[in-house]
Design a protein around this motif. Structure first.
Motif, mmCIF file in Angstrom:
data_model
loop_
_atom_site.group_PDB
_atom_site.id
_atom_site.type_symbol
_atom_site.label_atom_id
_atom_site.label_comp_id
_atom_site.label_asym_id
_atom_site.label_seq_id
_atom_site.Cartn_x
_atom_site.Cartn_y
_atom_site.Cartn_z
ATOM 1 N N PHE A 217 -38.504 86.094 -78.587
ATOM 2 C CA PHE A 217 -38.268 86.916 -79.772
ATOM 3 C C PHE A 217 -36.778 87.142 -79.973
ATOM 4 C CE2 PHE A 217 -37.663 91.170 -81.677
ATOM 5 C CZ PHE A 217 -38.219 90.917 -82.922
ATOM 6 N N TYR A 218 -36.055 87.410 -78.894
ATOM 7 C CA TYR A 218 -34.618 87.651 -78.987
ATOM 8 C C TYR A 218 -33.909 86.432 -79.571
ATOM 9 C CZ TYR A 218 -29.955 89.303 -77.666
ATOM 10 O OH TYR A 218 -28.645 89.718 -77.695
ATOM 11 N N ALA A 219 -34.309 85.260 -79.138
ATOM 12 C CA ALA A 219 -33.684 84.034 -79.625
ATOM 13 C C ALA A 219 -33.927 83.825 -81.115
ATOM 14 C CB ALA A 219 -34.206 82.839 -78.836
ATOM 15 N N SER A 220 -35.045 84.378 -81.627
ATOM 16 C CA SER A 220 -35.360 84.205 -83.048
ATOM 17 C C SER A 220 -34.500 85.092 -83.946
ATOM 18 C CB SER A 220 -36.841 84.531 -83.297
ATOM 19 O OG SER A 220 -37.087 85.924 -83.183
ATOM 20 N N ARG A 232 -31.432 93.374 -81.730
ATOM 21 C CA ARG A 232 -30.861 92.816 -80.500
ATOM 22 C C ARG A 232 -30.267 93.927 -79.625
ATOM 23 N NH1 ARG A 232 -28.157 86.920 -80.436
ATOM 24 N NH2 ARG A 232 -29.925 85.747 -81.266
ATOM 25 N N LEU A 233 -29.477 94.811 -80.250
ATOM 26 C CA LEU A 233 -28.852 95.881 -79.466
ATOM 27 C C LEU A 233 -29.899 96.859 -78.951
ATOM 28 C CD1 LEU A 233 -26.045 96.711 -78.552
ATOM 29 C CD2 LEU A 233 -25.898 98.222 -80.538
ATOM 30 N N LEU A 234 -30.952 97.067 -79.719
ATOM 31 C CA LEU A 234 -32.052 97.926 -79.276
ATOM 32 C C LEU A 234 -32.681 97.366 -78.002
ATOM 33 C CD1 LEU A 234 -33.800 100.434 -80.348
ATOM 34 C CD2 LEU A 234 -35.423 98.699 -81.081
ATOM 35 N N ILE A 235 -32.932 96.071 -77.999
ATOM 36 C CA ILE A 235 -33.534 95.414 -76.830
ATOM 37 C C ILE A 235 -32.593 95.488 -75.630
ATOM 38 C CG2 ILE A 235 -34.265 93.177 -75.901
ATOM 39 C CD1 ILE A 235 -35.211 92.480 -78.773
ATOM 40 N N LEU A 236 -31.325 95.237 -75.846
ATOM 41 C CA LEU A 236 -30.357 95.159 -74.750
ATOM 42 C C LEU A 236 -30.071 96.509 -74.098
ATOM 43 C CD1 LEU A 236 -27.833 92.718 -76.427
ATOM 44 C CD2 LEU A 236 -29.240 92.195 -74.421
ATOM 45 N N LEU A 321 -46.258 90.320 -85.628
ATOM 46 C CA LEU A 321 -46.257 90.865 -84.268
ATOM 47 C C LEU A 321 -46.946 92.220 -84.231
ATOM 48 C CD1 LEU A 321 -42.550 90.039 -83.371
ATOM 49 C CD2 LEU A 321 -44.583 88.844 -82.522
ATOM 50 N N GLU A 322 -47.711 92.458 -83.187
ATOM 51 C CA GLU A 322 -48.331 93.767 -82.998
ATOM 52 C C GLU A 322 -47.323 94.753 -82.426
ATOM 53 O OE1 GLU A 322 -52.053 95.895 -80.614
ATOM 54 O OE2 GLU A 322 -51.631 93.755 -80.346
#
Length: 397
Positions: A217-220, A232-236, A321-322
């Motif tokens: 997902f991040y790569a997308s 992206r920043l949320l995930i990181l 996505l769920e």
């Protein structure tokens, strides 16, 4: 010079900025902003007291003199005019003891404990939407468990969390009313719960993405749009959506982002901010977002505010996505548990969770920033395509 009635109505119209004495303790105060007010000075038990009488021209010269004379005579008997006036105001308020009035009063008393002084309205909304339309005019002293049961029954099983908040707020309002000396039933909410029974509602956790699926997902999120960069920043970083969307450039210093205490959920009344270590990838994303910054915000919207949580959620929803943005905190926490040997307190600190009691936290004065920085770099390595292998933390114990 006259001891009293020194001022004239004509003078008041063109009075210069400053304090002008009418005599016998009555003063006309002209402010620099053009406004003006009346102030009365009295002496009670050898102590000088100063009380506002009202604004000008709403309160005329003649009416100001009448009020001043009233309070001056009271002071002469040894009674404090300010305390007497406050008592009169309290008595006037007690004439209207409806639930709506007491709710507003209780909210005012609690505002300092709420995030942003309760400006968002979340504390009041369960009552404003589900309780006050039916019970707002009911005297709080007449409120009983049957009233509460009948009002909350429609949402007790379908909107359990909202109903629970409404019940808790009602309990606070009743305690506030009791503190004011009103004869209320402090057990009314507990009795109402007994009448309503156990809620059949089964809470659902926010859908989260499996940590192993996060790299794909991040790569997308390859476009340098605000939505992609924010996700992206949320995930990181593993932070919640609100502080992430409201991140300001002046909160970032090198490889540390300092989130203000008032922006942290669950930290009401906190005096310390929360430091978020920024891995190399997070710093790169921030640099990509900087050209979009406006009014100090890294992720602004077109209306002068910041991007909404719905913007991030809808992006994932449109992708079929769920999982939802908040679920990436679960992804990170699960990865910490399954792919690292991070101690529990360090793993919880990664998500800004409060662990242990207040006494323990008072003596353990660390936020594990160094350990968290290492883990964040490893998490970034995973989400950008690393293997997510088990990590050993030297000296983390």
């Amino acid at each position: 010079m006259r001891a009293k009635n020194r001022l004239s109505s004509q003078f008041l119209k063109t009075a210069p900025v400053g304090k002008h004495c009418d005599g016998a303790g009555l003063w006309f105060v002209k402010r620099a902003d053009g406004g003006a007010q009346w102030v009365q000075r009295v002496t009670v038990h050898g102590r000088r007291r100063e009380m506002g009488l009202g604004g000008f021209p709403a309160l005329s010269l003649a009416e100001a003199r009448k009020r001043a004379d009233h309070w001056r005579k009271m002071a002469a008997t040894g009674r404090d005019p300010i305390k007497e006036r406050e008592a009169e105001q309290r008595a006037a308020r007690r004439e209207d003891i409806s639930l709506a009035i007491l709710t507003a009063d209780a909210f005012e008393a609690r505002k300092a404990e709420l995030k942003g002084d309760g400006a968002a309205g979340r504390w009041l909304s369960p009552l404003n939407i589900h309780v006050l339309p039916q019970l707002g005019r009911v005297p709080v002293t007449d409120l009983d468990q049957r009233d509460i049961r009948d009002t909350l029954a429609p949402i007790w099983h379908t909107k359990a969390d909202t109903a629970r908040k409404a019940m808790n707020r009602l309990s606070i309002v009743l305690r506030h009313a009791a503190a004011l000396g009103l004869d209320v039933d402090l057990q009314a909410t507990e009795k109402a719960k007994a009448l309503l029974g156990k809620s059949r509602h089964v809470p659902k956790n926010i859908p989260a993405m499996a940590w192993a699926d996060v790299p794909t997902f991040y790569a997308s999120l390859e476009e340098p749009t605000l939505t992609h960069l924010a996700l992206r920043l949320l995930i990181l970083t593993g932070v919640r959506s609100t502080p992430l969307r409201n991140i300001r450039l002046d909160e970032i210093e090198g490889d540390v982002w300092t989130v203000p205490a008032e922006a942290m959920k669950g930290r009401k009344g906190a005096t310390e901010a929360f430091r978020v270590p920024l891995c190399s990838e997070a710093q790169r994303i921030i640099d990509l977002a900087r050209p979009h910054a406006r009014n100090g915000f890294l992720f602004p919207n077109t209306r002068g505010g910041v991007i909404s949580d719905m913007t991030l959620s809808r992006h994932m929803e449109r992708r079929g996505l769920e999982a939802r943005p908040h679920g990436f905190r679960t992804s990170l926490r699960t990865w910490l548990a399954e792919a690292t040997d991070a101690p529990h307190e360090v793993a919880e600190a990664m998500l800004a969770h409060v662990v242990d009691g207040g006494v323990v936290r008072a003596y353990r004065r660390t936020d594990y920033l160094e350990q968290r920085a290492k883990l964040m770099e490893r998490w970034a390595d995973h989400v950008t395509g690393g293997a997510g292998q088990v990590i050993k933390l030297a000296g983390a114990g």
